[in-house]
Motif scaffolding. Structure first.
Motif, PDB file in Angstrom:
ATOM      1  N   THR A 104       0.712  -1.306   0.100  1.00  0.00           N
ATOM      2  CA  THR A 104       0.083  -0.006  -0.019  1.00  0.00           C
ATOM      3  C   THR A 104       0.905   1.320   0.021  1.00  0.00           C
ATOM      4  O   THR A 104       2.014   1.139   0.344  1.00  0.00           O
ATOM      5  N   PRO A 109      -5.191   2.396   2.434  1.00  0.00           N
ATOM      6  CA  PRO A 109      -5.521   0.938   2.216  1.00  0.00           C
ATOM      7  C   PRO A 109      -5.579   0.325   0.850  1.00  0.00           C
ATOM      8  O   PRO A 109      -6.168  -0.590   0.485  1.00  0.00           O
ATOM      9  N   ILE A 141      -6.337  -3.554  -0.650  1.00  0.00           N
ATOM     10  CA  ILE A 141      -5.561  -4.720  -0.116  1.00  0.00           C
ATOM     11  C   ILE A 141      -6.192  -6.124  -0.471  1.00  0.00           C
ATOM     12  O   ILE A 141      -7.675  -6.345  -0.420  1.00  0.00           O
ATOM     13  N   GLU A 168      -0.585  -5.605  -0.495  1.00  0.00           N
ATOM     14  CA  GLU A 168      -0.429  -5.885   0.955  1.00  0.00           C
ATOM     15  C   GLU A 168       0.004  -4.795   1.729  1.00  0.00           C
ATOM     16  O   GLU A 168       0.297  -3.948   1.082  1.00  0.00           O
ATOM     17  N   GLU A 169      -0.478  -4.572   3.024  1.00  0.00           N
ATOM     18  CA  GLU A 169      -0.413  -3.337   3.807  1.00  0.00           C
ATOM     19  C   GLU A 169       1.125  -3.347   3.877  1.00  0.00           C
ATOM     20  O   GLU A 169       1.892  -3.921   4.341  1.00  0.00           O
TER      21      GLU A 169
END
Length: 286
Positions: A104, A109, A141, A168-169
């Motif tokens: 991200t 997000p 995400i 992905e975060e």
């Protein structure tokens, strides 16, 4: 594998990438050259018949030949006329992107993801692309399936290219609450270490903030630059998100009041009080 209505994939799937390529069909029983007489009293022959050729394909599907003349429904002038049968091949998609995983960005997000768009060729010379999601789109995400479909005209033969974008975060994002009563947060961190093959001292500078600075509400990227004595440098970065989690304060909330009804009425009108005010550490009140 399950494809959701919004184009995203269900959890616990294996990553996959698929491009459809088909072999060309093969003709069977192509007619031999023919010599026929003209129709009585005419300078042409009509309704000349022959056994239509067939075509097979490794896919198991029936390949349909296309010709400019049809057996039994035609008109040929005196002389030689070439009857040519063709089949429409599926388009070929080139350079289908591979599955990709990104983090991200900007503390959100989501991530903005780009790739090199695939290309397609077709034996007909005409091809079209259908793709709902394009390079440069914003992804949430999780896993999202991107599909490119190439088709020709007019037979609508198709080829499909697909790949997965995984967002992905960003674990490098550090969240910090504002200091009490302040629109800023005092943030400290351990600076990264740097070394150089020359064994000389390496200068490390952080920008736009240094450890211990007051940083305002929002997401900020801290960049470290390591420079050696020869002017060579390398960088690394991480994000700090300053969050306002302090509730506003209401000032001068009015006390309970008792008033009389208006004369001759069962109610009171025009009751007044001093409106309360509010303050917040962020300096913003809605």
């Amino acid at each position: 594998m399950a494809l959701l209505e919004d184009g995203r994939l269900s959890d616990n799937r294996e990553s996959w990438n698929h491009t459809q390529y088909l072999e060309s069909p093969d003709f069977i029983n192509c007619p031999m050259n023919m010599t026929v007489n003209t129709t009585t009293g005419e300078a042409f022959a009509i309704n000349v018949t022959w056994v239509e050729p067939r075509a097979t394909d490794n896919s198991g599907e029936t390949a349909v030949p296309v010709a400019d003349y049809t057996s039994g429904d035609n008109m040929f002038p005196i002389g030689d006329t070439t009857v040519q049968y063709n089949y429409n091949e599926d388009p070929i998609i080139k350079k289908c992107p591979n599955d990709t995983t990104v983090n991200t960005t900007n503390g959100l997000p989501t991530a903005n993801v780009s790739w090199i768009e695939p290309t397609a060729t077709d034996n007909s010379g005409t091809r079209f692309f259908i793709n709902i999601i394009t390079s440069g789109s914003i992804f949430q995400i999780g896993d999202s399936l991107v599909i490119y479909t190439a088709f020709d005209y007019p037979k609508i033969n198709t080829a499909i290219c697909s790949f997965i974008v995984t967002v992905e975060e960003d674990n490098r994002l550090v969240g910090v609450s504002t200091d009490e009563g302040s629109p800023n947060a005092t943030v400290t961190w351990d600076p990264p270490l740097a070394s150089d093959n020359s064994n000389a001292t390496v200068t490390v500078v952080s920008s736009p903030f240094e450890s211990g600075d007051m940083i305002s509400i929002g997401t900020h990227t801290i960049t470290f630059t390591a420079t050696d004595s020869s002017g060579n440098f390398d960088t690394c970065e991480f994000n700090i998100k300053i969050e306002d989690q302090e509730a506003p304060d209401i000032i001068n909330c009015p006390m309970d009041m008792t008033v009389n009804t208006a004369t001759g009425e069962a109610f009171a009108i025009n009751v007044t009080w001093v409106e309360p005010t509010a303050t917040d550490n962020s300096g913003e009140i809605i």
